[in-house]
Scaffold this motif. Structure first.
Motif, PDB file in Angstrom:
ATOM      1  N   GLU A  29      -0.817  11.188   9.275  1.00  0.00           N
ATOM      2  CA  GLU A  29      -0.667  10.919   7.858  1.00  0.00           C
ATOM      3  C   GLU A  29      -1.609   9.764   7.531  1.00  0.00           C
ATOM      4  N   THR A  30      -2.120   9.723   6.300  1.00  0.00           N
ATOM      5  CA  THR A  30      -3.093   8.691   5.948  1.00  0.00           C
ATOM      6  C   THR A  30      -2.637   7.901   4.733  1.00  0.00           C
ATOM      7  N   ALA A  31      -3.171   6.688   4.637  1.00  0.00           N
ATOM      8  CA  ALA A  31      -2.935   5.826   3.477  1.00  0.00           C
ATOM      9  C   ALA A  31      -4.232   5.109   3.160  1.00  0.00           C
ATOM     10  N   GLY A  32      -4.546   4.990   1.857  1.00  0.00           N
ATOM     11  CA  GLY A  32      -5.788   4.340   1.448  1.00  0.00           C
ATOM     12  C   GLY A  32      -5.630   2.882   1.081  1.00  0.00           C
ATOM     13  N   ASP A  33      -4.389   2.370   1.131  1.00  0.00           N
ATOM     14  CA  ASP A  33      -4.156   0.953   0.829  1.00  0.00           C
ATOM     15  C   ASP A  33      -2.921   0.471   1.576  1.00  0.00           C
ATOM     16  N   GLY A  34      -2.750  -0.835   1.577  1.00  0.00           N
ATOM     17  CA  GLY A  34      -1.678  -1.437   2.362  1.00  0.00           C
ATOM     18  C   GLY A  34      -0.279  -1.101   1.878  1.00  0.00           C
ATOM     19  N   ARG A  35      -0.081  -1.105   0.570  1.00  0.00           N
ATOM     20  CA  ARG A  35       1.256  -0.816   0.044  1.00  0.00           C
ATOM     21  C   ARG A  35       1.690   0.604   0.365  1.00  0.00           C
ATOM     22  N   SER A  36       0.756   1.556   0.248  1.00  0.00           N
ATOM     23  CA  SER A  36       1.082   2.947   0.598  1.00  0.00           C
ATOM     24  C   SER A  36       1.438   3.056   2.077  1.00  0.00           C
ATOM     25  N   ALA A  37       0.716   2.317   2.909  1.00  0.00           N
ATOM     26  CA  ALA A  37       0.996   2.347   4.346  1.00  0.00           C
ATOM     27  C   ALA A  37       2.402   1.848   4.635  1.00  0.00           C
ATOM     28  N   LEU A  38       2.783   0.736   4.014  1.00  0.00           N
ATOM     29  CA  LEU A  38       4.116   0.177   4.249  1.00  0.00           C
ATOM     30  C   LEU A  38       5.208   1.112   3.729  1.00  0.00           C
ATOM     31  N   GLN A  39       4.919   1.816   2.648  1.00  0.00           N
ATOM     32  CA  GLN A  39       5.888   2.776   2.121  1.00  0.00           C
ATOM     33  C   GLN A  39       6.097   3.931   3.105  1.00  0.00           C
ATOM     34  N   ILE A  40       4.984   4.415   3.693  1.00  0.00           N
ATOM     35  CA  ILE A  40       5.090   5.489   4.679  1.00  0.00           C
ATOM     36  C   ILE A  40       5.907   5.021   5.886  1.00  0.00           C
ATOM     37  N   VAL A  41       5.628   3.806   6.345  1.00  0.00           N
ATOM     38  CA  VAL A  41       6.356   3.256   7.491  1.00  0.00           C
ATOM     39  C   VAL A  41       7.841   3.132   7.168  1.00  0.00           C
ATOM     40  N   ASP A  42       8.140   2.751   5.939  1.00  0.00           N
ATOM     41  CA  ASP A  42       9.536   2.610   5.526  1.00  0.00           C
ATOM     42  C   ASP A  42      10.259   3.954   5.552  1.00  0.00           C
ATOM     43  N   GLU A  43       9.528   5.016   5.214  1.00  0.00           N
ATOM     44  CA  GLU A  43      10.143   6.345   5.171  1.00  0.00           C
ATOM     45  C   GLU A  43      10.235   6.978   6.559  1.00  0.00           C
ATOM     46  N   ARG A  44       9.202   6.744   7.389  1.00  0.00           N
ATOM     47  CA  ARG A  44       9.192   7.315   8.740  1.00  0.00           C
ATOM     48  C   ARG A  44       8.292   6.482   9.632  1.00  0.00           C
ATOM     49  N   MET A  45       8.846   5.987  10.713  1.00  0.00           N
ATOM     50  CA  MET A  45       8.087   5.107  11.595  1.00  0.00           C
ATOM     51  C   MET A  45       7.063   5.892  12.422  1.00  0.00           C
ATOM     52  N   PRO A  46       5.772   5.531  12.348  1.00  0.00           N
ATOM     53  CA  PRO A  46       4.757   6.191  13.184  1.00  0.00           C
ATOM     54  C   PRO A  46       4.921   5.792  14.644  1.00  0.00           C
ATOM     55  N   ASP A  47       4.221   6.506  15.506  1.00  0.00           N
ATOM     56  CA  ASP A  47       4.155   6.128  16.919  1.00  0.00           C
ATOM     57  C   ASP A  47       2.983   5.188  17.180  1.00  0.00           C
ATOM     58  N   VAL A  48       1.899   5.338  16.398  1.00  0.00           N
ATOM     59  CA  VAL A  48       0.719   4.476  16.489  1.00  0.00           C
ATOM     60  C   VAL A  48       0.144   4.333  15.084  1.00  0.00           C
ATOM     61  N   ILE A  49      -0.331   3.128  14.752  1.00  0.00           N
ATOM     62  CA  ILE A  49      -0.992   2.896  13.462  1.00  0.00           C
ATOM     63  C   ILE A  49      -2.432   2.472  13.718  1.00  0.00           C
ATOM     64  N   LEU A  50      -3.385   3.145  13.053  1.00  0.00           N
ATOM     65  CA  LEU A  50      -4.787   2.720  13.043  1.00  0.00           C
ATOM     66  C   LEU A  50      -4.999   1.995  11.725  1.00  0.00           C
ATOM     67  N   LEU A  51      -5.290   0.714  11.786  1.00  0.00           N
ATOM     68  CA  LEU A  51      -5.255  -0.152  10.607  1.00  0.00           C
ATOM     69  C   LEU A  51      -6.595  -0.818  10.338  1.00  0.00           C
ATOM     70  N   ASP A  52      -7.177  -0.517   9.175  1.00  0.00           N
ATOM     71  CA  ASP A  52      -8.381  -1.217   8.720  1.00  0.00           C
ATOM     72  C   ASP A  52      -7.971  -2.568   8.142  1.00  0.00           C
ATOM     73  N   LEU A  53      -8.830  -3.568   8.277  1.00  0.00           N
ATOM     74  CA  LEU A  53      -8.517  -4.882   7.709  1.00  0.00           C
ATOM     75  C   LEU A  53      -8.934  -4.991   6.252  1.00  0.00           C
ATOM     76  N   GLY A  54     -10.009  -4.303   5.867  1.00  0.00           N
ATOM     77  CA  GLY A  54     -10.545  -4.444   4.511  1.00  0.00           C
ATOM     78  C   GLY A  54      -9.933  -3.463   3.538  1.00  0.00           C
ATOM     79  N   LEU A  55      -8.691  -3.679   3.162  1.00  0.00           N
ATOM     80  CA  LEU A  55      -7.991  -2.787   2.239  1.00  0.00           C
ATOM     81  C   LEU A  55      -8.039  -3.341   0.822  1.00  0.00           C
ATOM     82  N   PRO A  56      -7.917  -2.471  -0.198  1.00  0.00           N
ATOM     83  CA  PRO A  56      -8.130  -2.918  -1.583  1.00  0.00           C
ATOM     84  C   PRO A  56      -6.999  -3.739  -2.196  1.00  0.00           C
TER      85      PRO A  56
END
Length: 225
Positions: A29-56
């Protein structure tokens, strides 16, 4: 199936990582910003996260900081930032690994596999047997009636992508992107050449293939059981 969350504001990067991970039977599953990523994590915990530092919105450091307040999910930072201070900060905040853009897909996948092994979720093994042919995709080893068959690294990459999606059509652009990268999505001649070689080596009759089938104008399908 290992669930990977890709967090990156670059649509091309999200697409490339999604194609390559799904080709190896990861759920993505993908997210284009930090808030969307945290929302996804809140709904279902991933096994691994690939995280860019330069988010909008929230930058990757802020996302990582929030994650570590409630979970120890493995996080691999994938960033264009090359300063050692950025790497040290991310690792100090609890990142499990750090890979700098640009990177090779194979290197990133190796990091994901290593992280998955550390948390007990390794990429699934795959062995296919049909008509005397044995394909150990995980270990890149092929034999027919006990006789070893040599495939080049590129040929193994094609075989792996098709075998891990056996029975399903893999479109030409998707296969090209998974093996060579998104810049090669129109180089269909690459596939024709390598598929011909794969059939000569792995099919009983290369002129009448039964394992590696072509869907004209669309893509390829692996039918092995």
């Amino acid at each position: 199936m290992t669930f990977v969350l890709v967090v990156d504001d670059d649509p091309a990067m999200r697409r490339t990582l999604t194609i390559n991970l799904r080709a190896r039977d990861y759920e993505v599953e993908t997210a284009g910003d930090g808030r969307s990523a945290l929302q996804i994590v809140d709904e279902r915990m991933p096994d691994v996260i690939l995280l860019d530092l330069g988010l909008p919105d929230l930058d990757g450091v802020a996302v990582l900081t929030r994650l570590r307040t409630f979970t120890q999910v493995p996080v691999i930072v994938v960033s264009a930032r090359t300063e050692s201070d950025d790497k040290v900060e991310a690792l100090d905040l609890g990142a499990d690994d750090f890979i700098t853009k640009p990177f090779s897909i194979e290197e990133l996948l190796a990091r994901v596999r290593a992280t998955s092994r550390r948390v007990g979720r390794e990429e699934p093994e795959l062995v296919v047997e049909a008509d005397g042919l044995r394909l150990d995709v995980t270990d890149s080893r092929a034999t027919r009636d006990g006789v070893e068959i040599h495939l080049t690294p590129i040929e193994w990459r094609i075989v792996e992508v098709l075998a891990r999606r056996r029975g399903r059509l893999v479109r030409q652009a998707e296969l090209l992107s998974a093996v060579w990268g998104p810049a090669y999505e129109r180089q269909t001649n690459y596939l024709r050449v390598h598929m011909a070689s794969i059939r000569r080596k792995l099919e009983v009759d290369a002129g009448r293939p039964v394992l590696f089938l072509t869907e004209p104008g669309m893509g390829y399908r692996f039918t092995g059981s």
